[in-house]
Design an enzyme around this catalytic site. Sequence first.
Site, PDB file in Angstrom:
ATOM      1  N   HIS A  17       2.438   6.611  43.642  1.00 21.39           N
ATOM      2  CA  HIS A  17       1.168   6.836  42.943  1.00 21.39           C
ATOM      3  C   HIS A  17       0.233   5.649  43.150  1.00 21.39           C
ATOM      4  O   HIS A  17      -0.953   5.819  43.443  1.00 21.39           O
ATOM      5  CB  HIS A  17       1.397   7.001  41.433  1.00 21.39           C
ATOM      6  CG  HIS A  17       2.137   8.222  41.038  1.00 21.39           C
ATOM      7  ND1 HIS A  17       3.245   8.183  40.233  1.00 21.39           N
ATOM      8  CD2 HIS A  17       1.930   9.526  41.319  1.00 21.39           C
ATOM      9  CE1 HIS A  17       3.678   9.408  40.021  1.00 21.39           C
ATOM     10  NE2 HIS A  17       2.914  10.251  40.684  1.00 21.39           N
ATOM     11  N   LYS A  41       6.063  19.907  30.252  1.00 23.86           N
ATOM     12  CA  LYS A  41       7.001  19.252  31.145  1.00 23.86           C
ATOM     13  C   LYS A  41       8.040  18.410  30.408  1.00 23.86           C
ATOM     14  O   LYS A  41       8.919  17.851  31.036  1.00 23.86           O
ATOM     15  CB  LYS A  41       6.251  18.346  32.142  1.00 23.86           C
ATOM     16  CG  LYS A  41       5.635  19.085  33.300  1.00 23.86           C
ATOM     17  CD  LYS A  41       5.181  18.089  34.363  1.00 23.86           C
ATOM     18  CE  LYS A  41       4.743  18.792  35.619  1.00 23.86           C
ATOM     19  NZ  LYS A  41       4.341  17.826  36.664  1.00 23.86           N
ATOM     20  N   ARG A  90       3.023  14.487  49.756  1.00 28.45           N
ATOM     21  CA  ARG A  90       4.148  13.754  50.324  1.00 28.45           C
ATOM     22  C   ARG A  90       4.749  14.477  51.504  1.00 28.45           C
ATOM     23  O   ARG A  90       5.172  13.874  52.471  1.00 28.45           O
ATOM     24  CB  ARG A  90       5.238  13.558  49.260  1.00 28.45           C
ATOM     25  CG  ARG A  90       4.822  12.688  48.107  1.00 28.45           C
ATOM     26  CD  ARG A  90       5.860  12.753  47.043  1.00 28.45           C
ATOM     27  NE  ARG A  90       5.981  14.151  46.614  1.00 28.45           N
ATOM     28  CZ  ARG A  90       6.270  14.547  45.407  1.00 28.45           C
ATOM     29  NH1 ARG A  90       6.509  13.669  44.481  1.00 28.45           N
ATOM     30  NH2 ARG A  90       6.345  15.815  45.082  1.00 28.45           N
TER      31      ARG A  90
END
Length: 161
Positions: A17, A41, A90
């Site tokens: 990040h 989450k 990614r």
Amino acid sequence: MVTVLYPGTFDPITNGHTDIIVRATKLFKRVIVAIAANPGKSPVFSLEQRVRLAQTILGDLTQVEVVQFSELLSKFARSMEAKVIIRGLRAVSDFDYEFQLAGMNRRLAPELETVFLTPAEQYTFLSSSVVREVAALGGDVSAFVHPVVKTALSERFSKNI
């Protein structure tokens, strides 16, 4: 001056990040790291803890601001006068989901653009969920997170990492 928003749960914020944020500061004068409440989450760290960790880690980057939000991203972006949303990719597996989000955000707020950035090669495998799992099992996460985050994870999971 274009304002860019980098939204995410950041549970916890990783070196991947941070790499994306530093890359964004080279492209934009104002970068807002927007930390989502995202209670669905079941985050390991509270929203306040995640904000505090990010502020500590990113404090030397003068054009970076860390904020929290709990509303629809497109609405929040408008309230922050952001014109661009940054998303990290990614791997190819990230693309499908991110492409869907970008399309929805474009539909909800046509004035917003989404820009995808890729992290440095050593972070392409790195995710917050992998870091949390390694830390929870007592593994060494020092190569993946800032020392402040490593300490917070150690305290959270009560193990020596």
